[in-house]
Design a protein around this motif. Structure first.
Motif, PDB file in Angstrom:
ATOM      1  N   PRO A   1      10.227  89.820 -42.824  1.00  0.00           N
ATOM      2  CA  PRO A   1       9.953  88.451 -42.363  1.00  0.00           C
ATOM      3  C   PRO A   1       8.942  88.469 -41.221  1.00  0.00           C
ATOM      4  CG  PRO A   1      12.322  88.946 -42.286  1.00  0.00           C
ATOM      5  CD  PRO A   1      11.613  90.225 -42.589  1.00  0.00           C
TER       6      PRO A   1
ATOM      7  N   VAL B   1      17.493  81.699 -47.513  1.00  0.00           N
ATOM      8  CA  VAL B   1      17.596  82.756 -46.496  1.00  0.00           C
ATOM      9  C   VAL B   1      17.832  82.134 -45.114  1.00  0.00           C
ATOM     10  CG1 VAL B   1      16.303  84.566 -45.286  1.00  0.00           C
ATOM     11  CG2 VAL B   1      16.243  84.442 -47.797  1.00  0.00           C
TER      12      VAL B   1
ATOM     13  N   SER C   1       9.183  89.337 -48.381  1.00  0.00           N
ATOM     14  CA  SER C   1      10.391  89.768 -47.664  1.00  0.00           C
ATOM     15  C   SER C   1      11.631  89.538 -48.522  1.00  0.00           C
ATOM     16  CB  SER C   1      10.524  89.041 -46.321  1.00  0.00           C
ATOM     17  OG  SER C   1      10.904  87.692 -46.496  1.00  0.00           O
TER      18      SER C   1
ATOM     19  N   ALA D   1      13.140  80.761 -49.351  1.00  0.00           N
ATOM     20  CA  ALA D   1      13.079  80.805 -47.890  1.00  0.00           C
ATOM     21  C   ALA D   1      14.146  79.891 -47.277  1.00  0.00           C
ATOM     22  CB  ALA D   1      11.688  80.387 -47.411  1.00  0.00           C
TER      23      ALA D   1
ATOM     24  N   VAL E   1      10.211  83.297 -43.351  1.00  0.00           N
ATOM     25  CA  VAL E   1      10.616  84.021 -44.563  1.00  0.00           C
ATOM     26  C   VAL E   1       9.469  84.034 -45.564  1.00  0.00           C
ATOM     27  CG1 VAL E   1      12.333  84.208 -46.389  1.00  0.00           C
ATOM     28  CG2 VAL E   1      12.962  83.216 -44.182  1.00  0.00           C
TER      29      VAL E   1
END
Lengths: 123, 236
Positions: free
Chosen positions: B229, B88, B222, B85, B218
């Protein structure tokens, strides 16, 4: 959304709960990681053994819904240990029986150690 | 619990099935059934096999108990989808980082301190308004451990492994995700050599958000492609 994440935001676990359902799963996982690190096998070799174990279990009727994953994992690990001549099947078997006798001879609540096997001779 | 029932009947190698644990306690001659005998300990069939392996590997100097404990602790407390996460969120917030991630995902992920086992050869697959990406391992359970931790049960299940390829839209529906008919779905089959991380699209309405705020949107799914998300409203 995921209660566990809300309560313990720093833990990497997810909504499905703990990463390992039982201690033996964690041990089997860690042994594989340690043996790979020690160079006993490559990761493609491991993936091949695991994939083989999964197919074998499916052929034996395992619906393979993910809950038997670590059974496949353990079987793959045993097969690689044997293939790499670290131990043969007879030795694994003898040790498994020794642990069984050791557990049997251990009073409930006390740590189970192999020394408790009444027939301990070969270790 | 269905899973517990199944776990009680492990898939042993045929040669190991002759040893019926239930018979172990019948020779004690105390006149009570083993089910009521709580005086001594018992290990499950799989636990016995794991101990047998650990014994031989320890004797040969290939593993040691402390190292095994450290590995377990690492995976239980330090490695998981929160790592992915952060990757991302950084990619959403920092175009230069996104460029590095596209160019060499392994190196860009390592910048954040995540790397090592099962993350040696990473590639990101970017969702766009036209294309949705989904990751599977059809053969076993290859998965990018450093950024997502160990895979969830469903990822390892035969139905997901086979259906993700044959009917990705149907799988997404099972996960509660319905995509426009016009959107293309690409399925990436992981291997022992190549691991994929889905880079979801940044949700609308997050302009000016910090990386930390973005990371909260996140979800693990996903980044596998079986989910989207969270949206600002859902998370705040």
């Amino acid at each position: 959304m995921t209660a566990m994440q809300d309560i313990l935001p720093d833990l990497p676990c997810d909504a499905e709960g703990p990463i390992f359902a039982e201690p033996w799963q964690a041990q089997a996982f860690a042994m594989t990681v340690a043996l790979h690190k020690a160079g006993l096998f490559t990761w493609p070799e491991w993936a091949d053994a695991l994939s083989h174990a999964i197919k074998h279990a499916q052929a034996e009727g395992d619906p393979d819904h993910g809950d038997t994953y670590y059974h496949h994992w353990l079987r793959a690990l045993e097969s690689l240990i044997i293939a790499k001549c670290v131990a043969d099947e007879a030795l694994l078997h003898a040790l498994r029986d020794a642990w069984d006798r050791a557990a049997d001879a251990t009073p409930h609540g006390q740590p189970i150690v192999l020394e408790n096997d009444p027939q301990r001779a070969f270790v | 619990m269905d899973g517990v029932e199944k776990a009680a009947q492990p898939v042993h190698p045929p040669s190991m099935t002759h040893h019926d644990h239930d018979n172990d306690h019948h020779d004690h001659g105390h006149g009570h059934h083993h089910d009521h005998d709580r005086e001594h300990s018992e290990l499950s069939e799989v636990a016995l096999r794991v101990r047998a392996l650990e014994t031989i590997l320890t004797q040969k100097g290939l593993v040691d108990a402390a190292a095994l404990d450290a590995i377990v602790e690492t995976y239980e407390t330090k490695i998981g989808p929160r790592n992915g996460a952060r990757v991302v969120a950084r990619a959403w917030a920092d175009p230069a980082y996104l460029a590095r991630l596209r160019d060499n995902a392994t190196a860009a992920i390592a910048e954040l301190g995540y790397g090592g086992r099962q993350g040696e050869h990473m590639q990101i697959v970017e969702n766009t308004p036209d294309t949705h990406n989904m990751v599977v391992c059809t053969l076993c359970s290859c998965y990018p451990w450093p950024v997502l931790g160990l895979p969830p049960v469903w990822y390892k299940s035969a139905p997901y492994r086979s259906r993700a390829v044959i009917d990705p839209r149907g799988v997404l529906k099972d996960f509660g995700v319905t995509l426009p008919e016009t959107m293309r779905i690409r399925v990436w089959d992981s291997t022992a050599e190549m691991r994929y991380l889905v880079l979801p699209m940044r949700p609308a309405g997050t302009e000016g958000w910090s990386e930390e705020q973005l990371a909260h949107l996140v979800t693990r799914d996903s980044m596998i492609g079986t989910g989207l998300p969270l949206t600002p409203g859902a998370s705040a």
